[in-house]
Design a protein around this motif. Structure first.
Motif, PDB file in Angstrom:
ATOM      1  N   GLY A  49       0.815  -1.219   0.000  1.00  0.00           N
ATOM      2  CA  GLY A  49       0.000   0.000   0.000  1.00  0.00           C
ATOM      3  C   GLY A  49       0.847   1.266   0.000  1.00  0.00           C
ATOM      4  N   ALA A  50       1.901   1.263   0.809  1.00  0.00           N
ATOM      5  CA  ALA A  50       2.788   2.429   0.872  1.00  0.00           C
ATOM      6  C   ALA A  50       3.466   2.660  -0.475  1.00  0.00           C
ATOM      7  N   ALA A  51       3.901   1.594  -1.103  1.00  0.00           N
ATOM      8  CA  ALA A  51       4.572   1.713  -2.405  1.00  0.00           C
ATOM      9  C   ALA A  51       3.607   2.227  -3.470  1.00  0.00           C
ATOM     10  N   ALA A  52       2.380   1.721  -3.489  1.00  0.00           N
ATOM     11  CA  ALA A  52       1.406   2.157  -4.490  1.00  0.00           C
ATOM     12  C   ALA A  52       1.067   3.636  -4.308  1.00  0.00           C
ATOM     13  N   GLY A  53       0.810   4.037  -3.077  1.00  0.00           N
ATOM     14  CA  GLY A  53       0.475   5.436  -2.821  1.00  0.00           C
ATOM     15  C   GLY A  53       1.617   6.378  -3.150  1.00  0.00           C
ATOM     16  N   ALA A  54       2.820   6.010  -2.735  1.00  0.00           N
ATOM     17  CA  ALA A  54       3.978   6.858  -2.983  1.00  0.00           C
ATOM     18  C   ALA A  54       4.289   6.954  -4.473  1.00  0.00           C
ATOM     19  N   GLU A  55       4.172   5.851  -5.173  1.00  0.00           N
ATOM     20  CA  GLU A  55       4.467   5.869  -6.608  1.00  0.00           C
ATOM     21  C   GLU A  55       3.444   6.695  -7.364  1.00  0.00           C
ATOM     22  N   PHE A  56       2.185   6.631  -6.970  1.00  0.00           N
ATOM     23  CA  PHE A  56       1.163   7.457  -7.623  1.00  0.00           C
ATOM     24  C   PHE A  56       1.529   8.933  -7.505  1.00  0.00           C
ATOM     25  N   ILE A  57       1.875   9.352  -6.295  1.00  0.00           N
ATOM     26  CA  ILE A  57       2.247  10.753  -6.080  1.00  0.00           C
ATOM     27  C   ILE A  57       3.519  11.095  -6.859  1.00  0.00           C
ATOM     28  N   ALA A  58       4.495  10.214  -6.838  1.00  0.00           N
ATOM     29  CA  ALA A  58       5.745  10.460  -7.561  1.00  0.00           C
ATOM     30  C   ALA A  58       5.494  10.614  -9.053  1.00  0.00           C
ATOM     31  N   ASP A  59       4.572   9.835  -9.587  1.00  0.00           N
ATOM     32  CA  ASP A  59       4.297   9.887 -11.020  1.00  0.00           C
ATOM     33  C   ASP A  59       3.577  11.160 -11.436  1.00  0.00           C
ATOM     34  N   VAL A  60       2.856  11.786 -10.513  1.00  0.00           N
ATOM     35  CA  VAL A  60       2.249  13.091 -10.802  1.00  0.00           C
ATOM     36  C   VAL A  60       3.354  14.090 -11.163  1.00  0.00           C
ATOM     37  N   PHE A  61       4.480  13.979 -10.482  1.00  0.00           N
ATOM     38  CA  PHE A  61       5.599  14.880 -10.731  1.00  0.00           C
ATOM     39  C   PHE A  61       6.483  14.410 -11.891  1.00  0.00           C
ATOM     40  N   LEU A  62       6.558  13.112 -12.109  1.00  0.00           N
ATOM     41  CA  LEU A  62       7.386  12.574 -13.185  1.00  0.00           C
ATOM     42  C   LEU A  62       6.766  12.790 -14.562  1.00  0.00           C
ATOM     43  N   CYS A  63       5.476  12.648 -14.674  1.00  0.00           N
ATOM     44  CA  CYS A  63       4.810  12.635 -15.975  1.00  0.00           C
ATOM     45  C   CYS A  63       5.111  13.864 -16.845  1.00  0.00           C
ATOM     46  N   PRO A  64       5.049  15.080 -16.319  1.00  0.00           N
ATOM     47  CA  PRO A  64       5.367  16.233 -17.182  1.00  0.00           C
ATOM     48  C   PRO A  64       6.808  16.210 -17.705  1.00  0.00           C
ATOM     49  N   LEU A  65       7.708  15.725 -16.896  1.00  0.00           N
ATOM     50  CA  LEU A  65       9.107  15.681 -17.314  1.00  0.00           C
ATOM     51  C   LEU A  65       9.348  14.570 -18.335  1.00  0.00           C
ATOM     52  N   GLU A  66       8.658  13.464 -18.188  1.00  0.00           N
ATOM     53  CA  GLU A  66       8.753  12.397 -19.197  1.00  0.00           C
ATOM     54  C   GLU A  66       8.158  12.857 -20.519  1.00  0.00           C
ATOM     55  N   ALA A  67       7.030  13.564 -20.473  1.00  0.00           N
ATOM     56  CA  ALA A  67       6.426  14.085 -21.702  1.00  0.00           C
ATOM     57  C   ALA A  67       7.376  15.055 -22.395  1.00  0.00           C
ATOM     58  N   THR A  68       8.042  15.881 -21.605  1.00  0.00           N
ATOM     59  CA  THR A  68       9.013  16.823 -22.166  1.00  0.00           C
ATOM     60  C   THR A  68      10.197  16.087 -22.766  1.00  0.00           C
ATOM     61  N   ARG A  69      10.681  15.078 -22.067  1.00  0.00           N
ATOM     62  CA  ARG A  69      11.808  14.288 -22.581  1.00  0.00           C
ATOM     63  C   ARG A  69      11.439  13.651 -23.924  1.00  0.00           C
ATOM     64  N   ILE A  70      10.271  13.046 -23.969  1.00  0.00           N
ATOM     65  CA  ILE A  70       9.842  12.374 -25.196  1.00  0.00           C
ATOM     66  C   ILE A  70       9.733  13.378 -26.343  1.00  0.00           C
ATOM     67  N   ARG A  71       9.194  14.553 -26.060  1.00  0.00           N
ATOM     68  CA  ARG A  71       9.065  15.576 -27.107  1.00  0.00           C
ATOM     69  C   ARG A  71      10.437  16.020 -27.604  1.00  0.00           C
ATOM     70  N   LEU A  72      11.376  16.241 -26.679  1.00  0.00           N
ATOM     71  CA  LEU A  72      12.709  16.699 -27.078  1.00  0.00           C
ATOM     72  C   LEU A  72      13.482  15.632 -27.848  1.00  0.00           C
ATOM     73  N   VAL A  73      13.317  14.371 -27.460  1.00  0.00           N
ATOM     74  CA  VAL A  73      14.030  13.294 -28.146  1.00  0.00           C
ATOM     75  C   VAL A  73      13.420  13.038 -29.522  1.00  0.00           C
ATOM     76  N   SER A  74      12.101  13.084 -29.611  1.00  0.00           N
ATOM     77  CA  SER A  74      11.455  12.803 -30.899  1.00  0.00           C
ATOM     78  C   SER A  74      11.567  13.971 -31.878  1.00  0.00           C
ATOM     79  N   ASN A  75      11.754  15.183 -31.353  1.00  0.00           N
ATOM     80  CA  ASN A  75      11.880  16.362 -32.200  1.00  0.00           C
ATOM     81  C   ASN A  75      12.936  17.290 -31.598  1.00  0.00           C
ATOM     82  N   PRO A  76      14.213  17.025 -31.825  1.00  0.00           N
ATOM     83  CA  PRO A  76      15.283  17.814 -31.193  1.00  0.00           C
ATOM     84  C   PRO A  76      15.240  19.308 -31.503  1.00  0.00           C
ATOM     85  N   SER A  77      14.619  19.700 -32.587  1.00  0.00           N
ATOM     86  CA  SER A  77      14.540  21.126 -32.918  1.00  0.00           C
ATOM     87  C   SER A  77      13.318  21.807 -32.296  1.00  0.00           C
ATOM     88  N   TYR A  78      12.547  21.076 -31.518  1.00  0.00           N
ATOM     89  CA  TYR A  78      11.323  21.630 -30.915  1.00  0.00           C
ATOM     90  C   TYR A  78      11.640  22.805 -29.993  1.00  0.00           C
TER      91      TYR A  78
END
Length: 125
Positions: A49-78
């Motif tokens: 339970g602790a791992a599931a709850g903590a990971e959910f919260i952590a992913d709220v913060f990770l998701c925008p940065l992963e989306a940015t990473r994917i955009r920069l890698v897929s389109n380096p001139s973006y």
């Protein structure tokens, strides 16, 4: 080769901070709520339970940065930087569409992995 390095490093640093800190926080709260003996008897469930709850919260913060990473890698001139890419994505697509369209898949990958990791570590300790 270094495209996307900043959001990757920053994203996983923040995710780890919330994940490991969150697991400890939720474990402590579970012991306080259940009492020491009942918590000991249910330690695996507390780890899960602790791992599931903590990971959910952590992913709220990770998701925008992963989306940015994917955009920069897929389109380096973006954009030329992580903040520039994030600002451009937010203005073009809006916050939710730009940064959280991949939230479900990240949760589906990260939560089971984190639950298993902490349950195994707890059992081995």
């Amino acid at each position: 080769l270094l495209t996307g390095l900043a959001p990757t490093c920053f994203g996983y640093f923040v995710q780890g901070w919330f994940k490991f800190g969150g697991v400890e926080y939720f474990k402590i709260k579970a012991v306080e709520t259940l009492g020491e003996q009942k918590a000991w008897d249910n330690k695996t469930n507390i780890y899960l339970g602790a791992a599931a709850g903590a990971e959910f919260i952590a992913d709220v913060f990770l998701c925008p940065l992963e989306a940015t990473r994917i955009r920069l890698v897929s389109n380096p001139s973006y954009a030329s930087s992580m903040p520039g890419a994030m600002a451009k994505m937010a203005s073009e697509e809006g916050i939710v569409n730009a940064f959280y369209s991949g939230f479900g898949p990240i949760l589906a990958k990260q939560i089971p992995y984190t639950m298993a990791k902490f349950a195994v570590q707890g059992a081995a300790a």
